[in-house]
Design an enzyme around this catalytic site. Structure first.
Site: not given
Length: 561
Positions: A31, A106-108, A138-139
């Site tokens: 993010t 994206d961290s996911s 952050t995920d």
């Protein structure tokens, strides 16, 4: 990197030059670097130029200076433009550059492959920078922190991971404070751990977990106090909590970590033994993290069927670790149901987070020569501060006892200088661990003093207690430089064995001294051959890397992992 205990303007030395710390910011995505698009927020490139260069907090407006960054597996070095922060409250500036991964994620979407890429980037650039900041979504941030804490072996420098709940380019965001706080920690404090900085608090990475989906206070460390807290005045580090490497070995990485061989299963009321058995019979599964109730309890099932399923799996060689579903507390087999799991061979994960248990299990299973017995033994032992082995009370000296600290450090300094090994052992045994990296009026730590002590045993002992080889004194000198300047062969070899290297700011002076004593300085990492090649061919040699223009190849004297 400056000394830990005197980073206070009130104790500063105006006549001393302002030192620069060098920090590499590794951008993986998330993010923090996102910008708006017709399909929603997406990761975007050019973070340093778009988000940092225009902000006075991150850019003092000085002339840009190129920093070398090793960018790929071929050890190719490219010069990256850098920025410098204004002088901080600690009398230091931080010069940094941002290295962006080819694919911003994206961290996911991150997995063990992404973790390995981060580890390799840090390894390749380890001698070029004082600290590292990793920007990450952050995920899955807590998983990455935990994984890296195990993958980075004998880490001697700070690695700080951070991200944000709101992008840097959004007017109201938490990205600015999170990144600035991470830079300050990485550039000023020798915390040789993988840490997570968020909302003005520095957590041990493998003790952290995400507790809020949208709040700025998104992370917490329920079973371990913060390693540091940032206030309006300064960053206060709890040095008694900092975990330091105690092996006299060089920094290395273990990238053969694959979470596809481990699984995590949450116990719930009414769960059937057949469900657990199905998971345990998955092809290629070697380990399972079992999230149980309370202090480590799980249903027996009819005729103890659940316990039998677990016991049978353990007999097949699968390692099963028991962690609690609760946010705080520890697995302790005090109830009958928990005792039955323990008797079946299930390992008590004590107060480990699920993220730490899963990544530690994957790490231990991937170690060369790993066996079920070795993994079982090490899962219940703290190897990176990820669990509490004992709940005994810890007594600390009050922080206000400044005269006592100075007095003790002075006595220790005299003992080191005189080679009084027994006295050094006696002092270290009765004092808190922060004294190892405390500093005198010149910024010299006990390791600096031991680097020129007549007793090699003292240096070996202090290194074995966790003293840092990377802290620089007020003149910008590391213990390795002092040992080489004193001509102490054994001290140099021991420091190098412990992961010491000359800082880039020391190399020009070291090269001049090497012309008179090439043998000594060669052991420390400076060779006349490197210098003659540079003088004859116009090449630049720094930190063991030989540059040949932009996009050149380099030789590390061995292949990087």
């Amino acid at each position: 990197m400056g000394a830990e205990a005197i980073l206070d303007p009130a104790q500063g030395h105006p006549e001393a030059p302002i030192l620069e710390s060098r920090v590499l910011i590794i951008m993986t995505g998330g993010t923090i670097c996102m910008r708006d698009s017709p399909s929603g927020f997406i990761p975007a490139r050019g973070f340093q130029e778009q988000c940092l260069s225009r902000v006075p907090t991150f850019n003092d407006g000085s002339d840009s200076k190129g920093l070398d960054v090793v960018v790929n597996q071929a050890n190719e070095v490219k010069e990256h433009p850098s920025l410098r922060t204004p002088t901080t409250a600690y009398g230091r500036q931080i010069r940094y550059t941002v290295f962006e991964f080819e694919e911003l994620l994206d961290s996911s979407s991150i997995d063990a492959k992404g973790w390995a890429e981060i580890a390799r980037t840090i390894f390749r650039n380890y001698t070029l920078f004082d600290g590292f900041v990793v920007l990450h979504g952050t995920d899955s941030l807590a998983y990455t922190c935990s994984a890296l804490s195990f993958m980075l072996q004998n880490l001697g420098k700070p690695v700080v991971l951070t991200g944000s709940q709101s992008p840097m380019l959004v007017l109201q965001n938490d990205a600015t404070d999170n990144l600035l706080g991470s830079l300050v920690v990485a550039g000023h404090f020798m915390v040789p751990e993988v840490c997570l900085y968020f909302n003005n608090r520095l957590f041990r990475g493998n003790r952290s977990c995400k507790v809020a989906a949208s709040d700025f206070a998104a992370f917490d460390s329920p079973n371990c106090p913060p390693l540091a807290v940032t206030t309006s005045m300064r960053t206060n580090v709890n040095w008694d909590l900092v975990n330091r490497p105690r092996n006299i070995e060089n920094f290395s990485i273990q990238t053969n970590l694959d979470t596809s061989h481990v699984a995590c299963l949450r116990i719930f009321p009414g769960i059937k033994p057949q469900m657990v058995d199905a998971v345990l019979k998955l092809e290629g599964l070697h380990g399972l993290v079992l999230e149980t109730f309370g202090a480590g309890n799980a249903p027996h099932g009819e005729d103890n069927a659940m316990t039998k399923v677990l016991a049978d799996a353990i007999k097949r060689g699968i390692v099963i670790v028991n962690v609690t579903q609760c946010l705080t507390g520890s697995v302790s087999p005090v109830y009958a149901t928990g005792m039955s799991l323990s008797r079946a061979g299930v390992i008590a994960g004590l107060d480990m987070t699920t993220e730490a248990a899963l990544t530690k299990l994957a790490y231990l299973l991937a170690l060369p020569g790993a066996t079920q017995e070795s993994v079982t033994r090490n899962m219940s032992t703290s190897i990176r501060g990820e669990l509490t082995e004992s709940s005994q009370p810890v007594f600390r000296h009050p922080d206000s006892a400044l005269p006592e600290r100075i007095q003790t450090l002075t006595v220790l300094g005299y003992a080191i200088a005189q080679g009084d090994f027994a006295r050094v052992q006696e002092i270290i045994k009765t004092e808190p661990h922060w004294i190892l990296n405390d500093a005198d009026y010149s910024g010299n730590t006990p390791i600096h003093l031991a680097a020129t002590s007549p007793s090699i045993a003292i240096l070996h002992f202090l290194l074995g207690q966790g003293g840092s080889v990377h802290i620089r004194n007020h003149n910008g000198r590391t213990p390795l430089f002092l040992a080489a300047n004193a001509g102490l062969f054994e001290h140099i070899l021991l420091l190098r064995q412990s992961g010491a290297h000359l800082h880039s700011d020391e190399r020009p002076a070291a090269e001049l001294l090497a012309q008179r004593k090439p043998g000594i300085w060669g052991i420390a990492g400076i060779t006349l051959k490197q210098m003659s090649e540079r003088e004859l061919e116009g090449e630049h040699t720094e930190n063991g890397f030989e540059r040949r223009g932009k996009g050149h190849r380099v030789d590390l004297g061995g292949s990087a992992p």
